[in-house]
Design a protein around this motif. Sequence first.
Motif, PDB file in Angstrom:
ATOM      1  N   LYS A 120      13.671   6.909  38.553  1.00 24.58           N
ATOM      2  CA  LYS A 120      14.502   7.671  39.750  1.00 24.58           C
ATOM      3  C   LYS A 120      14.469   8.962  39.482  1.00 24.58           C
ATOM      4  O   LYS A 120      14.411   9.534  38.183  1.00 24.58           O
ATOM      5  N   ASN A 142      19.449   7.446  44.599  1.00 23.99           N
ATOM      6  CA  ASN A 142      18.336   7.284  45.735  1.00 23.99           C
ATOM      7  C   ASN A 142      18.024   8.508  46.417  1.00 23.99           C
ATOM      8  O   ASN A 142      17.544   8.543  47.580  1.00 23.99           O
ATOM      9  N   ASP A 158       8.604   5.704  45.970  1.00 21.46           N
ATOM     10  CA  ASP A 158       9.110   6.065  47.453  1.00 21.46           C
ATOM     11  C   ASP A 158       8.703   7.303  47.833  1.00 21.46           C
ATOM     12  O   ASP A 158       9.623   8.208  48.236  1.00 21.46           O
ATOM     13  N   ILE A 169      16.007   3.874  52.747  1.00 24.89           N
ATOM     14  CA  ILE A 169      16.790   3.289  51.632  1.00 24.89           C
ATOM     15  C   ILE A 169      17.617   2.177  52.379  1.00 24.89           C
ATOM     16  O   ILE A 169      18.524   2.694  53.300  1.00 24.89           O
ATOM     17  N   ARG A 170      17.703   1.127  51.908  1.00 20.15           N
ATOM     18  CA  ARG A 170      18.487  -0.058  52.534  1.00 20.15           C
ATOM     19  C   ARG A 170      19.788  -0.660  51.586  1.00 20.15           C
ATOM     20  O   ARG A 170      20.489  -1.527  51.850  1.00 20.15           O
TER      21      ARG A 170
END
Length: 152
Positions: A110, A150, A68, A76-77
């Motif tokens: 992450k 995120n 990302d 971000i969804r």
Amino acid sequence: MLSQALFDGGISPAAEHGRFSVTVESLDRKYSTSVALLDQPKICSTLPRIRDKTLLTKIASRGIVLTDVGRDTPPIRILLGAHVLGSILTGIIEVFTSGLSAVETLLGWKIFGLGKKKQVVNMVILSLQNIELSKIWDLEVTLYVNCLLNFL
């Protein structure tokens, strides 16, 4: 029915949210899990992406692949709850001198931390009507952890 408790002490009006069952899968398709999600028009404010090429090189030199990064990265969804986090952590953590940490999950890496630029993290806290206080705390922790997951 769900309402949002805001940091300034206000509470948004209760609104109905749809519940969806989806399968989340790693990009290499080696891992997948089914999760229940609630719809929400906006999860968090825009989250910054890593743009520091030196840092990206250091991350890549440790064999960490981030998916990302870059200007064309979609927003971000999905926010996964803490109840999912425990089941996807691999236990592998890489700590960088910049203050960032990379944590491996079964869905990918992450990045945590503020790094050299101390950026502010905006968070969303939700509370449910007619629910025990302990369950509201669990929800708050879930949202906090997932906003951090995120972050970058």
